[in-house]
Enzyme design. Sequence first.
Site, PDB file in Angstrom:
ATOM      1  N   TYR A 281       0.810  -1.301   0.174  1.00 52.91           N
ATOM      2  CA  TYR A 281       0.150   0.063   0.109  1.00 52.91           C
ATOM      3  C   TYR A 281       1.366   0.868  -0.407  1.00 52.91           C
ATOM      4  CZ  TYR A 281      -3.496   2.977   1.814  1.00 52.91           C
ATOM      5  OH  TYR A 281      -4.152   4.365   1.812  1.00 52.91           O
TER       6      TYR A 281
ATOM      7  N   ASN B 286       7.803  -1.960   2.908  1.00 59.10           N
ATOM      8  CA  ASN B 286       6.619  -1.479   3.420  1.00 59.10           C
ATOM      9  C   ASN B 286       6.479  -1.848   4.388  1.00 59.10           C
ATOM     10  OD1 ASN B 286       5.511   0.856   2.285  1.00 59.10           O
ATOM     11  ND2 ASN B 286       3.605  -0.506   1.915  1.00 59.10           N
TER      12      ASN B 286
ATOM     13  N   SER C 199       3.827  -3.092   4.344  1.00 54.46           N
ATOM     14  CA  SER C 199       3.813  -4.972   3.961  1.00 54.46           C
ATOM     15  C   SER C 199       4.904  -5.167   3.998  1.00 54.46           C
ATOM     16  CB  SER C 199       2.360  -5.460   3.298  1.00 54.46           C
ATOM     17  OG  SER C 199       1.421  -4.969   2.948  1.00 54.46           O
TER      18      SER C 199
ATOM     19  N   SER D 205      -0.237  -5.728   8.157  1.00 58.41           N
ATOM     20  CA  SER D 205       1.025  -6.125   7.661  1.00 58.41           C
ATOM     21  C   SER D 205       0.468  -7.009   6.641  1.00 58.41           C
ATOM     22  CB  SER D 205       2.398  -6.337   8.186  1.00 58.41           C
ATOM     23  OG  SER D 205       3.102  -5.728   7.380  1.00 58.41           O
ATOM     24  N   GLY D 206       0.850  -6.791   5.120  1.00 55.35           N
ATOM     25  CA  GLY D 206       0.910  -7.653   4.499  1.00 55.35           C
ATOM     26  C   GLY D 206       2.111  -8.787   3.778  1.00 55.35           C
TER      27      GLY D 206
END
Lengths: 373, 373, 373, 373
Positions: free
Chosen positions: D147, D219, D253, D291-292
């Site tokens: 993101y 990120n 993420s 977080s991804g």
Amino acid sequence: MTDFHFSTPLGRSRARAFGISFDGEPGTFNAITDVPGVGVGYTTLISGDGPLEVGRGPVRTGVTAILPRPLSTIADPCYAGFFSGNGNGELTGIHLIEEVGVFSLPITITNTHSLGVARDATLKWVAANRPEALASAWGLPVAGETYDGFLNDINGHHLTEAHVFAALDGATSGPIEEGSVGGGTGMSTFDFKAGSGTASRRVAWAGKTFTLGVFVQSNFGERRNLMIRGRRVGAELAAPQITQTTPRAEKSSIIAVIATDAPLLPHQLKRLARRVPFGIAWTGGLGYNSSGDIFLAFSTANSQAAAGRAGQLASLVAIPDGDIDPFFEATVQAVEEAILNALVANADMTGRDGNFVPALPHDWLAATFGRAG
Amino acid sequence: MTDFHFSTPLGRSRARAFGISFDGEPGTFNAITDVPGVGVGYTTLISGDGPLEVGRGPVRTGVTAILPRPLSTIADPCYAGFFSGNGNGELTGIHLIEEVGVFSLPITITNTHSLGVARDATLKWVAANRPEALASAWGLPVAGETYDGFLNDINGHHLTEAHVFAALDGATSGPIEEGSVGGGTGMSTFDFKAGSGTASRRVAWAGKTFTLGVFVQSNFGERRNLMIRGRRVGAELAAPQITQTTPRAEKSSIIAVIATDAPLLPHQLKRLARRVPFGIAWTGGLGYNSSGDIFLAFSTANSQAAAGRAGQLASLVAIPDGDIDPFFEATVQAVEEAILNALVANADMTGRDGNFVPALPHDWLAATFGRAG
Amino acid sequence: MTDFHFSTPLGRSRARAFGISFDGEPGTFNAITDVPGVGVGYTTLISGDGPLEVGRGPVRTGVTAILPRPLSTIADPCYAGFFSGNGNGELTGIHLIEEVGVFSLPITITNTHSLGVARDATLKWVAANRPEALASAWGLPVAGETYDGFLNDINGHHLTEAHVFAALDGATSGPIEEGSVGGGTGMSTFDFKAGSGTASRRVAWAGKTFTLGVFVQSNFGERRNLMIRGRRVGAELAAPQITQTTPRAEKSSIIAVIATDAPLLPHQLKRLARRVPFGIAWTGGLGYNSSGDIFLAFSTANSQAAAGRAGQLASLVAIPDGDIDPFFEATVQAVEEAILNALVANADMTGRDGNFVPALPHDWLAATFGRAG
Amino acid sequence: MTDFHFSTPLGRSRARAFGISFDGEPGTFNAITDVPGVGVGYTTLISGDGPLEVGRGPVRTGVTAILPRPLSTIADPCYAGFFSGNGNGELTGIHLIEEVGVFSLPITITNTHSLGVARDATLKWVAANRPEALASAWGLPVAGETYDGFLNDINGHHLTEAHVFAALDGATSGPIEEGSVGGGTGMSTFDFKAGSGTASRRVAWAGKTFTLGVFVQSNFGERRNLMIRGRRVGAELAAPQITQTTPRAEKSSIIAVIATDAPLLPHQLKRLARRVPFGIAWTGGLGYNSSGDIFLAFSTANSQAAAGRAGQLASLVAIPDGDIDPFFEATVQAVEEAILNALVANADMTGRDGNFVPALPHDWLAATFGRAG
């Protein structure tokens, strides 16, 4: 009371005794038993010396019992989640945890080849102590293991159901022993003597304080990788006066049990279990192939909901996932400290065939990190 | 030889004896033992009658041993995959299967509360018979269970390690018994007496013929749902003269083991395991909440590769995934037939407290489906 | 009103119109839209004939939008679970569902190569219609697909974001169309024309009645396997006058979406999703290699809890797992009927390169099963 | 040549330029492109300043293309495995990877709301460049996201398919740029400017040398947690002159892609992916809720076997699992370095609404770690 942050009930120094600082705020005993209702009991078996004679010894093993609730409610399910970081090991009960997010009955941890007796003996103990729990139903106990065959006559199967009963009967709250006790008796970590370790963290949330405790049976890692609070000390610890360790090939595993009184749902407890590798990483572990790194997290909250009652809507409460980060941090912090406690609260051990595993030297610890108080 | 398609070694009728037709072509024995090298052994424990006295009986239980390879190579790993269709049960060894796609040593299946003794006794038996396998390594045996407490004194823990050794020692290839034998002794399916069942299929591929065999310990389902080859016969079988079954609440489970000599990789074997529910669906099962529906698939091929040798590239062969559908079909077909065989090759049983489970009536079967030959 | 059990809004016959009886009690519309607040919208694209010219056509595709909640609350998360029965396909949004058991925003289903435009356009539509939902956060929409390249110029990418907006804008409650509409436009099942299908079941529990609805985009199976209510009709339907189907190799897939207003937790919704294969099995499917069989289940209950509020304990209610079986049965029943509705409420279709897929013949249905009313 | 260990093609300093030492031996470019055949391409979109106007900008985004094989063989599947460390993100293509352990076609990584256009455009690009690959089959491309809405007009959807084509067309081997390029353009890590980073390791095994490369779109993380080679520097970096960062809530993420030419099977590649959290832990990350953290590992070896040919046994080779530890170590080491490279090879950025993210200060790095050469 806070002495227990520095030493075990038997007076062994814990990691904080050497001035090693950790993140977060521990509970009263800095132990999984800080979570109300959680009890821990050990049976430790140490006997014999010299060459291995299968069935005779030497014996360096034991069993650890973790009661997620007091005996009076031991059959009430707990919400739970698990994660297998590296599955070269065994933890039973996980199909049900994956399916409906619960387990009940005590958890046992022992050596790899005695897991079965620990599991079945748990059912016998429950049938004897809480007969209504198994009168017309089955139990699927959680039993875990790591391998102690480097020191112990593991194929001698020295653990009996009486030993398991003793650990279960002896489970208590309060401060608990660490190091070469219970299932951790014959275990090593980073080629130093290790075994049972624990730590806890207080987690403040929305005006309340919850407790999260971790118990590890720690038996993993290569010495060169050992890291303590960011210091890569493995290399210096390979010096000859320290590395008289008998060479060995296998290097496994770690079972971690996370307990909390915070109301977390099954999927959230699985998330906690998935944070254990971060704590292991801070000590230098990375999940080698031969390692059985299996992690269980459970909550003592929502007991009525987890049990369920036919025809009645279960009512639950839960921390929102958006607020879960402090519980993740507590998990990572407590895993790191529990592993180091298992290493520090220990002593040299010689086992079968004279196989020797040194303790992490306390003089080196004092010289390197200082000493508290 | 093809008599074995119609009756068991002890002369019990199998499903095909009643003219029930199935899809696909079975192997010589229509059994998991059609897969070369696979052996099955049983210990069956039936004793006592009348009211339950925990520890005295009545006893209606046993243990089944499945040897994936002959004793001489029993420690050679097999590629394997598993699937938990509904995880209200136990199957050990699955962390390793999930991690590296292998298991070794015999598989045992017994009642829920004796799984531990079956597991540990397997290790003792291997240590006694193939000591080199466990001299400096651990074993993580696969052990499964279903619940027989409706008929059996399950909390009496009547299964001993001697019983497990006997099943392991007695494992043979060739035709195998079905119904109330081994671990299946006290089991029911659709509220009829069931237990152990098996079937196999030949799978032609690229000019070769492989064999896929299924073994089930079948203990699931509600009578009203029973379906036989598309006929929803559950309702008509609820007629009073048939339903003298003692009412019961619990309704679980099914363990299925799929063996094949086709070279399939771990991920492909997991795919086979995930096809078991389709075969269960054809009999009317749908995985009720209380059911432990856990499925294991293994291949006897690629034994050198699955074991691996340090410093050497493993060489494997595999059926392409694009050609796997006939193996899926064989799995579904053999699961369906194995369940029905467990139901048909059976007889009424009365267990603890007079609890009664009728057999699927053979006269009804003959009247409904006819009789072969 | 109950007419909708027999015909679609456009007057196409549904499976019940031919006297095919099903288990369980359907809702008012026998559709996923029986679940309060759930809406469905379609954009159907049919144009051109003759040889395939990539980018020109012929076009036989579309998109389906399923709104789990009304627009006013479309950003409120729903508890959800998913299961990939055979993963040769795509369903986005599942990492979050696996992690925290929720999704939000509309679901879209289209052809394999247009999934991306459906996914991103959903975000644009939400940003336009509920700008506060994405002002300082991200969305992870659920988008699914099956392959229509046998009839459709799939590499022409004819679906635009305007088409997706139209399906989203057009989503309504009430009776919904089935067959070759929306994402199901170019789909086949058992080599008959299929596509979109739906069904619902009422589930009585503890004095309340909940609704469980299923929507499928059905595109799987080989004709020889077709089974209708236990009758293996595939073989007879292979007769020449019926099988003028253009031969084809690929045979995939099925997306199933299960909605319910029953309060079920994420792990329980995953359990529902895992029951879809049983319903597929009853129609003769078994998850061939090339099939993308991915299933999503969500609950509209507990909306406040699933969203969570920082610093506040979420309060939830849930059906106990011990009472979940009727929801399993409803799932299996509705999946079976939804697939058959997709097959029955249909007509022959000729697509690109003259590829022809016949409808399941209504005269054969009438002759075989009769006709209701 | 080894200059590339210290600076990027555009002359940005990499972590090693500041004397930060790492474990293991990097490849020629210390990049994922050290794995033969792997190419990386970027499209970077930076335009506009000032207040956010959705659809107008400011724009701080882009797309990264990773070609697992050269264009001529881009449709040949690669064996692969994935792991979702924390699933608050998206990575497509994973159902197929989980099912059969393969993917094919280029990988793209972009911002969260443009993942769909990246995915579909990949299919268009393949159809244009390798039309035979999609003539009668579908593609299921791997597309990932993090993101960038803190700096970028993410709801403006500025990424077009032309931008994706450009990244794909521009993919090259050799040294690759890092920092605020491609999909990483608008990303931050530990509240410093980050984005794209890479590193590689040589792995010696049995007389051969393999390469393992990692690419991250980084990120994640809170500044207070930043750790560099064991030094917990987060606290000191919170000093006022550094923390002029605009306050923000979200913190996500990391996508990590691991490539290797070592012959590893799908289950082994999944094991590599599960080692990524250890590398993240060494930088201070622990997988926060928002977080991804999704990780993909693939092997370029065994291409014929992964593709399969109907009617032919696939022949494969594989590193034994017992020898896999050096690949685990390489993964952890390269993940750690790739993240730090993304942080170091960067500069301050101001984005939408004046939101400001500082670079990790190079003068602080030089003062703290020194400077190489």
